[in-house]
Design a protein around this motif. Sequence first.
Motif, mmCIF file in Angstrom:
data_model
loop_
_atom_site.group_PDB
_atom_site.id
_atom_site.type_symbol
_atom_site.label_atom_id
_atom_site.label_comp_id
_atom_site.label_asym_id
_atom_site.label_seq_id
_atom_site.Cartn_x
_atom_site.Cartn_y
_atom_site.Cartn_z
ATOM 1 N N ARG A 74 45.432 -42.814 70.939
ATOM 2 C CA ARG A 74 46.874 -42.917 71.792
ATOM 3 C C ARG A 74 45.782 -44.702 72.504
ATOM 4 N NH1 ARG A 74 51.611 -42.527 71.304
ATOM 5 N NH2 ARG A 74 51.815 -43.476 72.993
ATOM 6 N N LEU A 75 44.468 -45.025 71.693
ATOM 7 C CA LEU A 75 44.403 -46.474 72.243
ATOM 8 C C LEU A 75 45.184 -47.311 72.598
ATOM 9 C CD1 LEU A 75 41.938 -48.024 72.573
ATOM 10 C CD2 LEU A 75 41.512 -48.321 70.342
ATOM 11 N N ALA A 76 45.544 -47.929 73.604
ATOM 12 C CA ALA A 76 46.554 -48.746 73.651
ATOM 13 C C ALA A 76 45.870 -49.449 75.414
ATOM 14 C CB ALA A 76 47.805 -47.960 74.481
ATOM 15 N N VAL A 77 46.497 -50.582 74.711
ATOM 16 C CA VAL A 77 45.701 -51.726 75.953
ATOM 17 C C VAL A 77 46.764 -52.663 76.239
ATOM 18 C CG1 VAL A 77 44.416 -53.865 76.336
ATOM 19 C CG2 VAL A 77 43.329 -52.078 75.046
ATOM 20 N N ASP A 78 47.452 -52.973 77.664
ATOM 21 C CA ASP A 78 48.884 -53.664 77.521
ATOM 22 C C ASP A 78 47.941 -54.855 77.292
ATOM 23 O OD1 ASP A 78 50.132 -56.070 79.917
ATOM 24 O OD2 ASP A 78 50.266 -54.434 81.129
ATOM 25 N N PRO A 79 49.791 -55.407 76.839
ATOM 26 C CA PRO A 79 49.628 -56.930 75.819
ATOM 27 C C PRO A 79 48.841 -58.271 76.877
ATOM 28 C CG PRO A 79 51.302 -55.716 75.623
ATOM 29 C CD PRO A 79 50.610 -55.250 76.497
ATOM 30 N N ALA A 80 49.272 -58.185 77.847
ATOM 31 C CA ALA A 80 48.863 -59.408 79.091
ATOM 32 C C ALA A 80 47.279 -59.006 78.789
ATOM 33 C CB ALA A 80 49.307 -59.110 80.426
ATOM 34 N N TRP A 81 46.846 -57.800 79.010
ATOM 35 C CA TRP A 81 45.219 -58.425 78.453
ATOM 36 C C TRP A 81 44.250 -57.613 77.297
ATOM 37 C CZ3 TRP A 81 41.884 -57.905 83.489
ATOM 38 C CH2 TRP A 81 43.761 -58.155 84.280
ATOM 39 N N ARG A 82 44.716 -57.833 76.184
ATOM 40 C CA ARG A 82 44.280 -57.788 75.519
ATOM 41 C C ARG A 82 43.106 -58.980 74.877
ATOM 42 N NH1 ARG A 82 49.150 -55.171 72.077
ATOM 43 N NH2 ARG A 82 49.314 -53.129 73.137
ATOM 44 N N ARG A 83 42.366 -58.827 73.934
ATOM 45 C CA ARG A 83 41.360 -59.633 73.469
ATOM 46 C C ARG A 83 40.743 -60.268 74.588
ATOM 47 N NH1 ARG A 83 41.953 -59.707 68.452
ATOM 48 N NH2 ARG A 83 44.082 -59.827 67.381
ATOM 49 N N ARG A 84 40.047 -59.392 74.867
ATOM 50 C CA ARG A 84 39.101 -58.930 76.038
ATOM 51 C C ARG A 84 38.404 -58.097 76.255
ATOM 52 N NH1 ARG A 84 42.808 -60.629 82.044
ATOM 53 N NH2 ARG A 84 44.198 -61.859 80.644
ATOM 54 N N GLY A 85 38.525 -57.314 74.709
ATOM 55 C CA GLY A 85 37.341 -56.499 75.020
ATOM 56 C C GLY A 85 37.276 -54.953 75.633
ATOM 57 N N ILE A 86 38.943 -55.200 76.208
ATOM 58 C CA ILE A 86 38.417 -53.736 76.215
ATOM 59 C C ILE A 86 38.871 -52.344 75.896
ATOM 60 C CG2 ILE A 86 40.761 -52.354 78.128
ATOM 61 C CD1 ILE A 86 41.358 -55.432 78.913
ATOM 62 N N ALA A 87 39.554 -52.569 74.407
ATOM 63 C CA ALA A 87 39.328 -51.734 73.785
ATOM 64 C C ALA A 87 38.542 -50.967 73.267
ATOM 65 C CB ALA A 87 40.514 -52.027 72.632
ATOM 66 N N THR A 88 37.714 -52.487 72.602
ATOM 67 C CA THR A 88 35.669 -52.336 73.199
ATOM 68 C C THR A 88 35.487 -51.446 73.444
ATOM 69 O OG1 THR A 88 36.108 -54.289 70.883
ATOM 70 C CG2 THR A 88 33.943 -53.476 71.432
ATOM 71 N N ALA A 89 35.621 -51.358 74.825
ATOM 72 C CA ALA A 89 35.017 -50.482 75.181
ATOM 73 C C ALA A 89 35.517 -49.509 76.025
ATOM 74 C CB ALA A 89 34.917 -51.736 77.089
ATOM 75 N N LEU A 90 36.320 -48.749 75.747
ATOM 76 C CA LEU A 90 37.053 -47.556 75.786
ATOM 77 C C LEU A 90 36.822 -46.810 74.512
ATOM 78 C CD1 LEU A 90 40.326 -49.032 77.216
ATOM 79 C CD2 LEU A 90 39.164 -47.270 77.851
ATOM 80 N N VAL A 91 36.037 -47.615 73.364
ATOM 81 C CA VAL A 91 35.578 -47.148 72.394
ATOM 82 C C VAL A 91 34.004 -46.470 72.284
ATOM 83 C CG1 VAL A 91 35.412 -46.695 70.123
ATOM 84 C CG2 VAL A 91 37.674 -48.104 70.616
ATOM 85 N N ARG A 92 33.918 -47.402 72.895
ATOM 86 C CA ARG A 92 32.193 -47.067 73.372
ATOM 87 C C ARG A 92 32.003 -46.212 75.056
ATOM 88 N NH1 ARG A 92 31.827 -48.879 68.335
ATOM 89 N NH2 ARG A 92 31.570 -50.948 67.973
ATOM 90 N N SER A 93 32.634 -46.213 75.234
ATOM 91 C CA SER A 93 32.794 -44.783 76.699
ATOM 92 C C SER A 93 32.570 -44.081 76.069
ATOM 93 C CB SER A 93 34.062 -45.294 77.539
ATOM 94 O OG SER A 93 33.267 -47.095 78.167
ATOM 95 N N GLY A 94 34.169 -43.699 74.973
ATOM 96 C CA GLY A 94 34.181 -42.284 74.319
ATOM 97 C C GLY A 94 33.647 -42.702 73.193
ATOM 98 N N GLU A 95 32.701 -43.337 72.621
ATOM 99 C CA GLU A 95 31.803 -42.813 72.337
ATOM 100 C C GLU A 95 30.361 -42.095 72.747
ATOM 101 O OE1 GLU A 95 32.041 -45.874 67.977
ATOM 102 O OE2 GLU A 95 31.053 -46.120 69.795
ATOM 103 N N GLU A 96 30.036 -42.516 73.852
ATOM 104 C CA GLU A 96 29.417 -42.060 74.159
ATOM 105 C C GLU A 96 29.370 -40.785 74.996
ATOM 106 O OE1 GLU A 96 27.503 -42.854 79.551
ATOM 107 O OE2 GLU A 96 27.709 -45.223 77.404
#
Length: 142
Positions: A74-96
Amino acid sequence: MDGWSIRTGTEADVAAVRELWRAAESPPSPTEGDEPVLRLLRHDPGALLLAETDTAVIGSLVAAWDGWRGSFYRLAVDPAWRRRGIATALVRSGEERLRGLGAVRLTAIAVGSDPEATGLWLAAGYERQSDRARYIRMLPEA
């Protein structure tokens, strides 16, 4: 992080998460209604990661640990906030989070026909596993 941060979700966030999934055109499946999400949080309170502004939940990732491996859903980012590194930051937080629990192998479930989803996982350093198939079975409700 420009105007947003990541935190662990709680039971109070379930409605906002479901609204995010709708806004992100990622409607919840039958297994992701309010009760299953609440059950997840009772079982693994740190599993739900949220990106938020001062006023809204703008991203989500389930980073689940089953004692064997870590899994992302369920990786999801609000369309208005995409392309700002949010998905990648969530993935890195999940990895940690999952590394801290002992995970050495991580699995991400994504829609294989969605080029944005597959592109994100590849860009984050994940490999598409071509020699495995996923099998599912829905059990009748108890």
